[in-house]
Design an enzyme around this catalytic site. Structure first.
Site, PDB file in Angstrom:
ATOM      1  N   GLY A 156      20.868 -11.377   4.345  1.00  0.00           N
ATOM      2  CA  GLY A 156      19.944 -10.474   5.292  1.00  0.00           C
ATOM      3  C   GLY A 156      19.819 -11.423   6.714  1.00  0.00           C
ATOM      4  O   GLY A 156      20.306 -12.390   6.810  1.00  0.00           O
ATOM      5  N   TYR A 157      18.820 -10.877   7.394  1.00  0.00           N
ATOM      6  CA  TYR A 157      18.272 -11.629   8.479  1.00  0.00           C
ATOM      7  C   TYR A 157      18.032 -12.990   8.410  1.00  0.00           C
ATOM      8  O   TYR A 157      17.131 -13.436   7.646  1.00  0.00           O
ATOM      9  CB  TYR A 157      17.053 -10.819   9.158  1.00  0.00           C
ATOM     10  N   TYR A 190       2.105  -7.157   2.245  1.00  0.00           N
ATOM     11  CA  TYR A 190       3.027  -7.127   1.044  1.00  0.00           C
ATOM     12  C   TYR A 190       3.240  -8.513   0.324  1.00  0.00           C
ATOM     13  O   TYR A 190       2.919  -8.721  -0.858  1.00  0.00           O
ATOM     14  CB  TYR A 190       4.193  -6.266   1.070  1.00  0.00           C
ATOM     15  N   TRP A 215      11.883 -15.648 -11.829  1.00  0.00           N
ATOM     16  CA  TRP A 215      10.735 -15.932 -10.938  1.00  0.00           C
ATOM     17  C   TRP A 215       9.470 -15.283 -11.743  1.00  0.00           C
ATOM     18  O   TRP A 215       8.265 -15.490 -11.374  1.00  0.00           O
ATOM     19  CB  TRP A 215      10.702 -15.464  -9.526  1.00  0.00           C
ATOM     20  N   ARG A 216       9.823 -14.395 -12.845  1.00  0.00           N
ATOM     21  CA  ARG A 216       8.483 -13.788 -13.415  1.00  0.00           C
ATOM     22  C   ARG A 216       8.210 -15.125 -14.447  1.00  0.00           C
ATOM     23  O   ARG A 216       7.289 -14.633 -15.131  1.00  0.00           O
ATOM     24  CB  ARG A 216       9.280 -12.497 -14.164  1.00  0.00           C
ATOM     25  N   GLU A 235      10.358 -13.609  -3.252  1.00  0.00           N
ATOM     26  CA  GLU A 235       9.954 -12.526  -2.382  1.00  0.00           C
ATOM     27  C   GLU A 235      10.532 -12.166  -1.284  1.00  0.00           C
ATOM     28  O   GLU A 235      10.875 -11.359  -0.899  1.00  0.00           O
ATOM     29  CB  GLU A 235       8.652 -12.580  -2.095  1.00  0.00           C
ATOM     30  N   ASP A 287       3.411   0.086  -3.101  1.00  0.00           N
ATOM     31  CA  ASP A 287       4.803   0.231  -2.276  1.00  0.00           C
ATOM     32  C   ASP A 287       5.283   1.739  -2.602  1.00  0.00           C
ATOM     33  O   ASP A 287       4.649   2.299  -3.458  1.00  0.00           O
ATOM     34  CB  ASP A 287       5.759  -0.908  -2.625  1.00  0.00           C
ATOM     35  N   CYS A 334      10.402   4.961 -13.678  1.00  0.00           N
ATOM     36  CA  CYS A 334      10.120   6.158 -12.782  1.00  0.00           C
ATOM     37  C   CYS A 334      10.660   6.252 -11.155  1.00  0.00           C
ATOM     38  O   CYS A 334      10.098   6.236 -10.418  1.00  0.00           O
ATOM     39  CB  CYS A 334       8.386   6.445 -12.512  1.00  0.00           C
ATOM     40  N   GLN A 376      15.442  -7.759   1.320  1.00  0.00           N
ATOM     41  CA  GLN A 376      16.793  -7.063   1.626  1.00  0.00           C
ATOM     42  C   GLN A 376      17.769  -7.290   0.829  1.00  0.00           C
ATOM     43  O   GLN A 376      18.924  -6.585   1.152  1.00  0.00           O
ATOM     44  CB  GLN A 376      17.066  -7.579   3.122  1.00  0.00           C
TER      45      GLN A 376
HETATM   46  S1  SF4 Z   1       6.402  10.328 -17.694  1.00  0.00           S
HETATM   47 FE1  SF4 Z   1       8.294  10.476 -16.144  1.00  0.00          FE
HETATM   48  S2  SF4 Z   1       7.563  11.160 -14.137  1.00  0.00           S
HETATM   49 FE2  SF4 Z   1       5.950  10.555 -15.572  1.00  0.00          FE
HETATM   50  S3  SF4 Z   1       5.253   8.460 -14.454  1.00  0.00           S
HETATM   51 FE3  SF4 Z   1       6.434   8.154 -16.582  1.00  0.00          FE
HETATM   52  S4  SF4 Z   1       8.619   8.013 -15.841  1.00  0.00           S
HETATM   53 FE4  SF4 Z   1       7.278   8.935 -14.071  1.00  0.00          FE
END
Ligand code: SF4
Length: 477
Positions: free
Chosen positions: A265-266, A304, A206-207, A219, A322, A370, A224
């Protein structure tokens, strides 16, 4: 039949050498006229398309052709506007006709026709001050398609407006103190993320589409269900109901049983999706609305999802906020755990008119680099150079109330040194440093690294040699 027709033509009375000669002469004369026009006035504006490639030599011919007093060069760095050439010419009725040549990487030149002198001068001047987003990335979408002078002006206006004002930066730094304090720094933050995303990202199907219906289905399904599992279901669904019209015509019981059989899901989501497809067909004449507000009128589409469809289908969304995005913004720029602060910073950071790539990129960052346990170096996070958490070692976040184990700790850094040394015979201390921390220096500079490798030497893991030129470190054999 065609063969017979050709035979008849050849034997017809008007097919004679004198006539052929006349036609050939006419064609040659026409070509000479067209060529002469191009040489004298260049391509007519209507024919200009973004993506025209000419050599540097051709560019010089163009430059030399006009009055020297009317040309202007602005040199920039590689990958940015390497050269902007402004050619002024008296057009019909005394209006300015402007031709802007943009050279990428010293070989990729795009010729553009634009009518609004003021807009281009703003861009050129702002670029000379280092304030515009006139980068390769910013121009990239324009290379893909034919661009009219009007759409170019719109695009250039966006770029000119994109550089954040100093007042805006000061205000946003109240809630994002780790953000750079100047426009150039903010631009680097933006570009770093987009370039990181464009270089590599998870390739969900989908990208690769800008079809609103296909994006809406993805989406709703991913609300879920884990993304990797959604792929097969999404493909099956679109094979069965390829368009909103097909889905609108389907029996609701079939849609629900598809949902159940694919463990999505639902069941209510299947009913809502079916109803939304009917709305598109009956209330919007088969065309999806494009703004987040209008999209929310569709059954089961919340803020969203509406924003995601507006962004990914129409490049017309707001910045997505989000849990993942909050985590990233909190760690990277020290944004407090406050919804309106997150929304303000997210919206501030998103380059104007780029919600498609930006929202994809920031969500990718939260998903790949992250996460709750961050993978800053492993994922090559593009924000390490600015990241507050990376600098302080505090990786807590609104959804990660206690320090995730390992990441950011001294133990992690020791592991990182050992892993890097495993890839080399030996490394000088200052060569090893930037490989261990992207922000090597200052508090986490040579002295800090020396302490770390000395600890490892005490534990029998590495050897540290005081060479004549530098301290050299290697894994102990
Ligand atoms: S450096 Fe590490 S903690 Fe900072 S935004 Fe990037 S992945 Fe997240």
């Amino acid at each position: 039949m065609a063969w017979v027709a050709i035979g008849e033509l050849k034997t017809s009375s008007w097919w004679r050498p004198g006539f052929l000669h006349l036609v050939a002469t006419f064609v040659v004369a026409l070509r000479i006229l067209v060529l002469a026009r191009h040489l004298l006035v260049g391509h007519p504006r209507e024919e200009l398309v973004v993506g025209d490639v000419v050599t540097a030599a051709q560019l010089e011919v163009q430059v030399a052709r006009v009055d020297a007093g009317a040309k202007e060069h602005v040199d920039g760095s590689a990958n940015q506007l390497a050269r902007v050439v402004r050619l002024e010419d008296g057009g019909e009725g005394g209006e300015f006709v402007l031709r802007l040549a943009v050279q990428f990487d010293c070989q990729f030149v795009v010729y553009l026709g634009v009518e609004r002198l003021d807009v281009v001068v703003q861009v050129v001047e702002a670029h000379a001050r280092g304030e515009t987003r006139a980068s390769d990335t910013a121009f990239a979408p324009m290379r893909q398609e034919t661009t009219t002078p009007k759409s170019l002006v719109a695009h250039l206006s966006t770029m000119t407006d994109a550089a954040p004002a100093t007042d805006d930066i000061e205000a946003i730094r109240d809630v994002a103190p780790a953000l750079p304090d100047d426009a150039e720094g903010v631009e680097r933050v933006r570009r770093a993320l987009v370039e990181w995303y464009e270089a590599d990202h998870r390739d969900y199907p989908w990208r690769r589409t800008e079809n609103a219906y296909e994006i809406l289905v993805s989406e709703v399904m991913s609300q879920q269900t884990q993304l990797d599992r959604v792929v097969a279901a999404w493909e099956d669904f679109l094979e069965r109901w390829p368009t909103a019209a097909n889905l609108a015509d389907a029996d609701r019981s079939d849609v629900v049983s598809f949902w159940t059989s694919h463990s999505l899901g639902y069941n209510n989501r299947a009913k809502y999706l079916h109803e939304a497809a009917r709305q598109v067909e009956e209330e919007y004449d088969g065309s999806f609305p494009e703004s987040p507000d209008e999209l929310q009128e569709l059954m089961g589409v919340g803020p969203y999802t509406a924003n995601a469809v507006a962004s990914f289908a129409f490049n017309a969304g707001d910045a997505v906020v989000d849990t993942n995005v909050k985590r990233v913004l909190h760690r990277a720029f020290d944004v407090p755990d406050d919804d309106s602060a997150f929304e303000d910073v997210a919206q501030f950071l998103m380059p104007e008119g780029e919600s498609r790539v930006w929202n994809n990129a920031v969500m990718e960052l939260g998903g790949v680099a992250c996460g709750k346990t961050p993978r800053c170096d492993e994922a090559g996070c593009p924000w390490r150079a600015w990241c507050h958490a990376y600098e302080t070692g505090d990786f807590t976040a609104p959804d990660v109330p206690t320090q995730p184990t390992f990441e950011g700790s001294r133990r992690q850094m020791r592991g990182r040194v050992v892993r890097i040394l495993g890839e080399y015979d030996e490394l000088a201390l200052d060569t090893l440093g930037p490989r261990v921390r992207v922000d090597y220096g200052g508090e986490h500079g040579r002295e800090w690294l020396r302490g770390l490798v000395d600890d490892l030497a005490d534990d029998g893991l590495v050897d540290v040699d005081e060479g004549t030129d530098d301290v050299v470190v290697r894994l102990r054999q």
